[in-house]
Every structure is written in C-alpha cells, then in structure tokens.
Design a protein around this motif. Structure first.
Motif, mmCIF file in Angstrom:
data_model
loop_
_atom_site.group_PDB
_atom_site.id
_atom_site.type_symbol
_atom_site.label_atom_id
_atom_site.label_comp_id
_atom_site.label_asym_id
_atom_site.label_seq_id
_atom_site.Cartn_x
_atom_site.Cartn_y
_atom_site.Cartn_z
ATOM 1 N N GLU A 72 0.826 -1.199 0.000
ATOM 2 C CA GLU A 72 0.000 0.000 0.000
ATOM 3 C C GLU A 72 0.867 1.258 0.000
ATOM 4 O OE1 GLU A 72 -4.067 -1.404 2.279
ATOM 5 O OE2 GLU A 72 -2.331 -0.784 3.472
ATOM 6 N N PHE A 75 1.990 1.674 -3.463
ATOM 7 C CA PHE A 75 0.862 2.125 -4.278
ATOM 8 C C PHE A 75 0.639 3.627 -4.083
ATOM 9 C CE2 PHE A 75 -3.676 2.985 -4.803
ATOM 10 C CZ PHE A 75 -3.895 2.481 -6.074
ATOM 11 N N ASP A 79 -0.182 7.162 -6.195
ATOM 12 C CA ASP A 79 -1.540 7.703 -6.073
ATOM 13 C C ASP A 79 -1.487 9.021 -5.322
ATOM 14 O OD1 ASP A 79 -4.276 7.938 -6.159
ATOM 15 O OD2 ASP A 79 -4.615 6.627 -4.446
ATOM 16 N N TRP A 84 -7.488 6.119 -4.318
ATOM 17 C CA TRP A 84 -7.363 4.685 -4.502
ATOM 18 C C TRP A 84 -7.361 4.292 -5.974
ATOM 19 C CZ3 TRP A 84 -6.159 0.949 -0.982
ATOM 20 C CH2 TRP A 84 -6.145 1.348 0.346
ATOM 21 N N THR A 111 -6.598 0.197 -10.419
ATOM 22 C CA THR A 111 -7.133 -0.001 -9.075
ATOM 23 C C THR A 111 -6.091 -0.719 -8.220
ATOM 24 O OG1 THR A 111 -8.125 -2.121 -9.640
ATOM 25 C CG2 THR A 111 -9.493 -0.146 -9.935
ATOM 26 N N PHE A 112 -6.290 -0.672 -6.923
ATOM 27 C CA PHE A 112 -5.354 -1.340 -6.023
ATOM 28 C C PHE A 112 -5.336 -2.845 -6.287
ATOM 29 C CE2 PHE A 112 -2.620 -1.688 -2.525
ATOM 30 C CZ PHE A 112 -2.966 -2.822 -1.826
ATOM 31 N N TRP A 115 -3.124 -3.597 -9.207
ATOM 32 C CA TRP A 115 -1.735 -3.428 -8.792
ATOM 33 C C TRP A 115 -1.274 -4.636 -7.960
ATOM 34 C CZ3 TRP A 115 1.813 0.582 -9.406
ATOM 35 C CH2 TRP A 115 2.898 0.573 -8.559
#
Length: 154
Positions: A72, A75, A79, A84, A111-112, A115
C-alpha cells in the motif's frame, strides 16, 4: 519626430522612478519606531527572560499514523490524490508501458486490486520452490532488466 518619442519615453521613465521612490519613502515613514527603554514598564528589565513554564497546559495530540502494508505504501507513492486509483498522469509518462501491462481492463485507471494482482504474479513467478519465501537468488530474478546500451551514437 524621433526626438519627441525619445523625450516621451524619458518622461515616462522619470515618472515611474519618482512614483516608486515616493511609495517606498511613504512605507518607511508609516512604520512605528521600536519603543525606547524609558517607555517600558518598570517591572520589565532588558535582561529578564520570559518564563517558559507550561504548568498544566497540554498540547494537541499528535496525529496517528495508519499501519500501511509495504504494498500500500508503494501504491500510494504513485496515487498522489489518494483516491485509490492511479491515473495515467500519476503513473508518469516514463512508466506508460508498465502502466499498460498492469491495467487489465484498459480503462486508464489502475485499481489497487490490479496493482496487487500484478505484484502477486511477479512474486509467484520468482518463488521457484513455492515455499512463499524468496531466497536471495530468487529475489534477484525480480530485478528490472537493464536497458540495452547503444554501441555507437554515430
């Protein structure tokens, strides 16, 4: 004709310089001078320091950090607007080929889940013995391929 234009330009420049000089002088004159020692209260000495004792005062609580997984955190490096979703501009132009590989549904939003799936796939390919742990040799296979160098720039 040339003399009239030159004279007009010189007059405008002189007026501009005078205007700036006048405004600068007015600002200096408008400032109040610092108080002299005679104007200070008798209890205040120039050598006395103010007290910094907080007594019973309590400051605001520091903000709490959320526990993010490493994935995260990675990520969120991309982002920027924290919605998100990583847009194409957030992923940077130099990474557009990698973005196209990760965007499975082709909607130009990552999107997460997309990913994470790509990362899990990369981990599973690197984990040759399937023990859900990467040895240094297995981890070395995840290193990006070096860019091909041109032999000659002729």
């Amino acid at each position: 004709m040339r003399g009239i234009v030159t004279g007009g330009i010189i007059v405008l420049i002189a007026m501009g310089v005078g205007l700036f000089w006048y405004q600068g002088r007015a600002e200096v004159e408008a400032a109040a001078p610092p108080p002299s020692l005679a104007e200070l209260p008798s209890t205040a000495s120039p050598d006395a320091l103010p007290s910094g004792d907080p007594k019973d005062m309590v400051g605001p609580a520091p903000p709490e950090a959320t526990e993010l997984t490493k994935e995260e955190q990675r990520f969120f490096r991309y982002d920027r607007d924290r919605n998100w979703r990583i847009s194409r501009t957030e992923m940077l132009a130099t990474r557009s080929d990698g973005f196209r590989k990760l965007d499975k549904d082709g909607n130009n939003l990552l999107t997460f889940e997309e990913w994470a799936v790509a990362t899990v796939d990369k981990f599973e390919v690197a984990d040759a013995d399937g023990d859900n742990e990467l040895t240094p040799r297995e981890f070395a296979t995840t290193r990006p391929k070096p860019a091909k160098k041109r032999k000659c720039a002729c």
